[in-house]
Design a protein around this motif. Structure first.
Motif, PDB file in Angstrom:
ATOM      1  N   TYR A 134      -6.569  -6.107  -1.565  1.00  0.00           N
ATOM      2  CA  TYR A 134      -5.420  -6.597  -0.805  1.00  0.00           C
ATOM      3  C   TYR A 134      -4.846  -5.431   0.001  1.00  0.00           C
ATOM      4  O   TYR A 134      -5.165  -4.257  -0.264  1.00  0.00           O
ATOM      5  N   PRO A 135      -4.021  -5.700   1.007  1.00  0.00           N
ATOM      6  CA  PRO A 135      -3.482  -4.609   1.833  1.00  0.00           C
ATOM      7  C   PRO A 135      -2.643  -3.644   1.009  1.00  0.00           C
ATOM      8  O   PRO A 135      -1.760  -4.056   0.254  1.00  0.00           O
ATOM      9  N   GLY A 136      -2.912  -2.362   1.184  1.00  0.00           N
ATOM     10  CA  GLY A 136      -2.143  -1.340   0.487  1.00  0.00           C
ATOM     11  C   GLY A 136      -1.005  -0.811   1.320  1.00  0.00           C
ATOM     12  O   GLY A 136      -0.194  -0.008   0.851  1.00  0.00           O
ATOM     13  N   SER A 137      -0.925  -1.279   2.572  1.00  0.00           N
ATOM     14  CA  SER A 137       0.128  -0.837   3.484  1.00  0.00           C
ATOM     15  C   SER A 137       0.371  -1.930   4.511  1.00  0.00           C
ATOM     16  O   SER A 137      -0.547  -2.665   4.882  1.00  0.00           O
ATOM     17  N   ALA A 138       1.608  -2.035   4.977  1.00  0.00           N
ATOM     18  CA  ALA A 138       1.944  -3.021   6.010  1.00  0.00           C
ATOM     19  C   ALA A 138       1.749  -2.459   7.412  1.00  0.00           C
ATOM     20  O   ALA A 138       1.707  -3.212   8.390  1.00  0.00           O
ATOM     21  N   THR A 139       1.608  -1.145   7.509  1.00  0.00           N
ATOM     22  CA  THR A 139       1.523  -0.516   8.831  1.00  0.00           C
ATOM     23  C   THR A 139       0.161   0.098   9.123  1.00  0.00           C
ATOM     24  O   THR A 139      -0.180   0.319  10.280  1.00  0.00           O
ATOM     25  N   SER A 140      -0.625   0.387   8.093  1.00  0.00           N
ATOM     26  CA  SER A 140      -1.960   0.945   8.311  1.00  0.00           C
ATOM     27  C   SER A 140      -2.998   0.064   7.622  1.00  0.00           C
ATOM     28  O   SER A 140      -2.659  -0.877   6.902  1.00  0.00           O
ATOM     29  N   GLY A 141      -4.264   0.376   7.852  1.00  0.00           N
ATOM     30  CA  GLY A 141      -5.340  -0.443   7.303  1.00  0.00           C
ATOM     31  C   GLY A 141      -5.834   0.029   5.952  1.00  0.00           C
ATOM     32  O   GLY A 141      -7.032   0.067   5.686  1.00  0.00           O
ATOM     33  N   GLU A 142      -4.925   0.377   5.076  1.00  0.00           N
ATOM     34  CA  GLU A 142      -5.313   0.822   3.736  1.00  0.00           C
ATOM     35  C   GLU A 142      -5.586  -0.374   2.835  1.00  0.00           C
ATOM     36  O   GLU A 142      -4.827  -1.336   2.813  1.00  0.00           O
ATOM     37  N   ILE A 143      -6.689  -0.297   2.082  1.00  0.00           N
ATOM     38  CA  ILE A 143      -7.059  -1.356   1.150  1.00  0.00           C
ATOM     39  C   ILE A 143      -6.764  -0.898  -0.271  1.00  0.00           C
ATOM     40  O   ILE A 143      -7.174   0.190  -0.679  1.00  0.00           O
ATOM     41  N   ALA A 144      -6.041  -1.728  -1.015  1.00  0.00           N
ATOM     42  CA  ALA A 144      -5.830  -1.469  -2.442  1.00  0.00           C
ATOM     43  C   ALA A 144      -6.900  -2.230  -3.212  1.00  0.00           C
ATOM     44  O   ALA A 144      -7.044  -3.441  -3.055  1.00  0.00           O
ATOM     45  N   LEU A 145      -7.682  -1.509  -4.032  1.00  0.00           N
ATOM     46  CA  LEU A 145      -8.748  -2.126  -4.823  1.00  0.00           C
ATOM     47  C   LEU A 145      -8.307  -2.147  -6.281  1.00  0.00           C
ATOM     48  O   LEU A 145      -7.976  -1.112  -6.849  1.00  0.00           O
ATOM     49  N   TYR A 146      -8.322  -3.331  -6.887  1.00  0.00           N
ATOM     50  CA  TYR A 146      -7.812  -3.524  -8.240  1.00  0.00           C
ATOM     51  C   TYR A 146      -8.907  -4.155  -9.091  1.00  0.00           C
ATOM     52  O   TYR A 146      -9.599  -5.077  -8.645  1.00  0.00           O
ATOM     53  N   ASP A 147      -9.070  -3.652 -10.312  1.00  0.00           N
ATOM     54  CA  ASP A 147     -10.077  -4.196 -11.233  1.00  0.00           C
ATOM     55  C   ASP A 147      -9.451  -5.340 -12.030  1.00  0.00           C
ATOM     56  O   ASP A 147      -8.592  -5.121 -12.883  1.00  0.00           O
ATOM     57  N   GLY A 148      -9.890  -6.569 -11.747  1.00  0.00           N
ATOM     58  CA  GLY A 148      -9.320  -7.732 -12.407  1.00  0.00           C
ATOM     59  C   GLY A 148      -9.727  -7.884 -13.852  1.00  0.00           C
ATOM     60  O   GLY A 148      -9.127  -8.674 -14.588  1.00  0.00           O
ATOM     61  N   ASN A 149     -10.743  -7.157 -14.299  1.00  0.00           N
ATOM     62  CA  ASN A 149     -11.163  -7.209 -15.699  1.00  0.00           C
ATOM     63  C   ASN A 149     -10.361  -6.248 -16.562  1.00  0.00           C
ATOM     64  O   ASN A 149      -9.815  -6.609 -17.602  1.00  0.00           O
ATOM     65  N   THR A 150     -10.265  -4.990 -16.121  1.00  0.00           N
ATOM     66  CA  THR A 150      -9.518  -3.988 -16.891  1.00  0.00           C
ATOM     67  C   THR A 150      -8.029  -4.005 -16.561  1.00  0.00           C
ATOM     68  O   THR A 150      -7.239  -3.359 -17.248  1.00  0.00           O
ATOM     69  N   LEU A 151      -7.672  -4.726 -15.479  1.00  0.00           N
ATOM     70  CA  LEU A 151      -6.279  -4.823 -15.026  1.00  0.00           C
ATOM     71  C   LEU A 151      -5.709  -3.456 -14.682  1.00  0.00           C
ATOM     72  O   LEU A 151      -4.583  -3.106 -15.046  1.00  0.00           O
ATOM     73  N   LYS A 152      -6.517  -2.673 -13.962  1.00  0.00           N
ATOM     74  CA  LYS A 152      -6.099  -1.348 -13.516  1.00  0.00           C
ATOM     75  C   LYS A 152      -6.500  -1.135 -12.056  1.00  0.00           C
ATOM     76  O   LYS A 152      -7.487  -1.700 -11.593  1.00  0.00           O
ATOM     77  N   THR A 153      -5.742  -0.296 -11.377  1.00  0.00           N
ATOM     78  CA  THR A 153      -6.078   0.049  -9.995  1.00  0.00           C
ATOM     79  C   THR A 153      -7.360   0.873  -9.977  1.00  0.00           C
ATOM     80  O   THR A 153      -7.504   1.830 -10.746  1.00  0.00           O
ATOM     81  N   ALA A 154      -8.296   0.489  -9.114  1.00  0.00           N
ATOM     82  CA  ALA A 154      -9.573   1.199  -9.028  1.00  0.00           C
ATOM     83  C   ALA A 154      -9.497   2.345  -8.026  1.00  0.00           C
ATOM     84  O   ALA A 154      -9.840   3.482  -8.339  1.00  0.00           O
TER      85      ALA A 154
END
Length: 410
Positions: A134-154
Motif C-alpha cells: 500500500y502507499p507509504g506516502s501521500a506525496t511520493s511513490g513509496e510502497i509500504a510492504l507488509y507481511d500478512g502472515n507474520t503481521l510485521k512490516t517487511a
C-alpha cells in the motif's frame, strides 16, 4: 482470472470465464442495491460485498447457500477489499484491517496510514506469501510492504517520485509491479527484498491514469491499462540475455548505437533509452472509461480480457511468441437482462494472424504454470485438476464445513 464479479445499481453478478464463446452467469443477487465492491474468493462460494447504502459495512456471504456468514462495520467508508485463502484485507482512507479468513477474526489494524483516497492496495493471491502493499506516502511513490502472515512490516520501496496509482503482485507473490500518477513508467520489484527488476515505459507524450496492472499467471507478461484507448502488454525478459543477434537492419544498427551511447550519457537519460517497449498492444474503441484487464488462459490459449465500466467484456488473442497488435475475437455484454446479449457485430470473427496460429503448436506457448486452476470447493478433484500444495492453506478453506465459517455477530 477464472471468474468475473461486477457490482451494479441493483446488486451484483458473478460470471465464469472458462469459455470464449459462452459467458456463463454463475450467480445474480438483487438483495443489496448500489454495490460498489464485490470480491469473490477465487471460484468458491465466498463473496464479500459493500454497498453505497452502507459504505462502512462489509457483508460476507456464502452465495450458493444464500446465507450471510458475517458483517463488519468500520469507522469510515470502505474503499477496497482484497482476499486470499488466508487473509481478508479491508482498506479505509487512513487505516487497514487484516482478518483471518477462516473465522473472520480481526488480526491486525494498521492505523495512521498516509491518506489513501482511492483505497489503493494489493494482496498476494498466494497465501504462502501473503504480502500486502500500500502507499507509504501521500506525496511520493513509496510502497509500504507488509507481511500478512507474520503481521510485521517487511520493507519500504522507493518506487517512484510521484504518488502511486497502481500496484499488483504476480501469482506467487515474488514480484510487485507499480505505476505512479504520471503513468509513464511501470516498475517491477522483487519481493520481499524490493530490488528493481524491470522498468517499462508506457509512453512519453502524455500523463495518463493507469487503472489496471496485472501479471499473467506464469509471470511472463505484465498488462497495463489506463484512461486512454491503448492497453500495453510487456514481456518480462532481459533482452540482452534472451534476444538473438540483431539482424543487420537500420533499427538494429541504431539500437546498438543507443546501447553504446548509454555508456557516456547521464544515468537518468541512459536509463530512459534502455527501457523496454510494449511487447503487445490493444487499441480499444473507447477511451476515458475505467477498465480492468486480465491475462488468462482460456481454451489452452493465452487471452487478454478487458472489462469496461459501461458493462462490456472484450476478449483478445495474445500472440505469446511475436506479440504485436492483439486480435479481438469476442465482445460480451454484461448488463443484459436474463441471458447475456452478445454483440452481433462480432459474430464474424476477424481472422487470426498466421504467425499466432503457428505458435499454438509450440510447447512454450502455454506454460504449465499458466493453467493453474482457480480455487473450487472440491479442490478441483472432481474435474481431475491438480492444485499445487502451496495453493492450500494449513487446513484448507472448506465452505461446506460450517465449522470453518461460524456465524459471527458484531
Amino acid at each position: 482470472c477464472s471468474s468475473l464479479a461486477i457490482g451494479t445499481t441493483t446488486g451484483y453478478r458473478l460470471f465464469s470465464l472458462s469459455s470464449v464463446e459462452q459467458l456463463d452467469q454463475v450467480h445474480e443477487s438483487n438483495e443489496i442495491p448500489d454495490v460498489y465492491i464485490v470480491e469473490r474468493l477465487f471460484s468458491s462460494s465466498l463473496v464479500v460485498v459493500v454497498s453505497h447504502a452502507k459504505p462502512q459495512q462489509m457483508n460476507v456471504y456464502h452465495f450458493k447457500k444464500g446465507t450471510e456468514i458475517c458483517n463488519y462495520s468500520y469507522s469510515s467508508n470502505i474503499l477496497s477489499i482484497r482476499l486470499n485463502r488466508q487473509r481478508l484485507v479491508v482498506c479505509l482512507e487512513e487505516s487497514i484491517y487484516i482478518h483471518n479468513i477462516k473465522d473472520m477474526k480481526l488480526l491486525k489494524t494498521i492505523l495512521d496510514t498516509p491518506p489513501n483516497t482511492t483505497g489503493l492496495c494489493a494482496l498476494s493471491i498466494n497465501h504462502a506469501n501473503s504480502y500486502l502493499a500500500y502507499p507509504g506516502s501521500a506525496t511520493s511513490g513509496e510502497i509500504a510492504l507488509y507481511d500478512g502472515n507474520t503481521l510485521k512490516t517487511a520493507c519500504t520501496i522507493p518506487a517512484h517520485d510521484g504518488p502511486l496509482a497502481a500496484l499488483a503482485f504476480n501469482s506467487t507473490g515474488s514480484k510487485l509491479a507499480s505505476a505512479s500518477e504520471k503513468g509513464t513508467v511501470i516498475r517491477v520489484f522483487s519481493i520481499p527484498g524490493g530490488q528493481k527488476l524491470y522498468e517499462f515505459r508506457r509512453g512519453m507524450k502524455r500523463y495518463v491514469n493507469i487503472s489496471s496492472l496485472v501479471f499473467s499467471m506464469d509471470s511472463q507478461f505484465l498488462c497495463a491499462s489506463s484512461n486512454t484507448e491503448t492497453v500495453h502488454i510487456f514481456k518480462l525478459e532481459h533482452l540482452t540475455d534472451s534476444r538473438p543477434e540483431e539482424p543487420p537492419t537500420w533499427s538494429g544498427y541504431m539500437g546498438k548505437m543507443f546501447q553504446a551511447a548509454t555508456n557516456y550519457l547521464p544515468a537518468q537519460v541512459s536509463g530512459m533509452m534502455s527501457q523496454d517497449r510494449a511487447f503487445a498492444t490493444v487499441r480499444l474503441n473507447i477511451s476515458g472509461q475505467r477498465n480492468i484487464c486480465a491475462l488468462a488462459t482460456i481454451g489452452q490459449l493465452p487471452r487478454l480480457l478487458v472489462t469496461t465500466s459501461d458493462g462490456h467484456l472484450y476478449i483478445y488473442n495474445l500472440d505469446p511468441q511475436d506479440g504485436g497488435e492483439c486480435v479481438l475475437i469476442k465482445n460480451h455484454s454484461l448488463l443484459g437482462s436474463g441471458k447475456l446479449e452478445e454483440n452481433k457485430e462480432n459474430d464474424l470473427q476477424p481472422p487470426v494472424p498466421q504467425s499466432y496460429a503457428a505458435t499454438v503448436a509450440r510447447p512454450s506457448t502455454v506454460p504449465s504454470t499458466s493453467t493453474m486452476p482457480g480455487y473450487s470447493e472440491d479442490g478441483g478433484a472432481l474435474r481431475g485438476e491438480v492444485i499445487p500444495e502451496h495453493e492450500f492453506a494449513t487446513g484448507p478453506v472448506c465452505l461446506d464445513d460450517e465449522n470453518e465459517f461460524p456465524p459471527v455477530s458484531i
